[in-house]
Scaffold this motif. Structure first.
Motif, short mmCIF file in Angstrom:
data_model
loop_
_atom_site.label_atom_id
_atom_site.label_comp_id
_atom_site.label_asym_id
_atom_site.label_seq_id
_atom_site.Cartn_x
_atom_site.Cartn_y
_atom_site.Cartn_z
N SER A 47 20.45 51.84 -11.98
CA SER A 47 19.65 52.55 -12.98
C SER A 47 19.06 53.87 -12.48
CB SER A 47 18.56 51.64 -13.56
OG SER A 47 17.74 51.13 -12.55
N PRO A 48 18.62 54.00 -11.23
CA PRO A 48 18.15 55.33 -10.80
C PRO A 48 19.27 56.38 -10.82
CG PRO A 48 17.26 53.65 -9.35
CD PRO A 48 18.29 52.98 -10.22
N GLY A 49 20.46 56.02 -10.39
CA GLY A 49 21.59 56.95 -10.41
C GLY A 49 22.00 57.28 -11.83
N ALA A 50 21.94 56.29 -12.72
CA ALA A 50 22.27 56.52 -14.12
C ALA A 50 21.24 57.45 -14.75
CB ALA A 50 22.30 55.19 -14.87
N TRP A 51 19.96 57.22 -14.47
CA TRP A 51 18.92 58.08 -15.03
C TRP A 51 19.07 59.52 -14.53
CZ3 TRP A 51 14.78 60.65 -12.64
CH2 TRP A 51 13.91 61.26 -13.53
N ALA A 52 19.35 59.66 -13.22
CA ALA A 52 19.54 61.00 -12.66
C ALA A 52 20.71 61.72 -13.33
CB ALA A 52 19.76 60.92 -11.15
#
Length: 93
Positions: A47-52
């Motif tokens: 999720s952090p990579g997706a949000w970025a």
């Protein structure tokens, strides 16, 4: 602990790459990555990579219900993480 870090790094790189590829495919009118795949990779730790990627590429930032589902994944991960810490459980890896 090392395995957990490796898993999260891989999941975030994969999520970032999938969102970037999906944005390119959207622009080109090519075959797209299914939203369920994007959400699953996010759920599995990306999720952090997706949000970025969403912010950098301005991709899937207004699409509903995808956005709601994505933020439900983030909230779920946060609640599970808090519960894990509150219960004093050891890391799963």
């Amino acid at each position: 602990m090392t395995l957990l870090i490796a898993w999260l790094l891989a999941a975030n790189l994969l999520a970032f790459g999938l969102f970037a590829a999906d944005k390119r495919a959207a622009i080109a009118g090519a075959s797209r990555t299914p939203e369920d795949t994007l959400l699953l990779v996010s759920l599995l730790g990306g999720s952090p990579g997706a949000w970025a990627a969403q912010e950098i590429f301005r991709h899937k930032t207004r699409k509903q219900p995808f956005r709601t589902k994505f933020w439900m994944v983030v909230v779920f991960q946060f609640v599970v993480g808090l519960g894990w810490i509150a219960l004093g459980l050891p890391l799963p890896f």
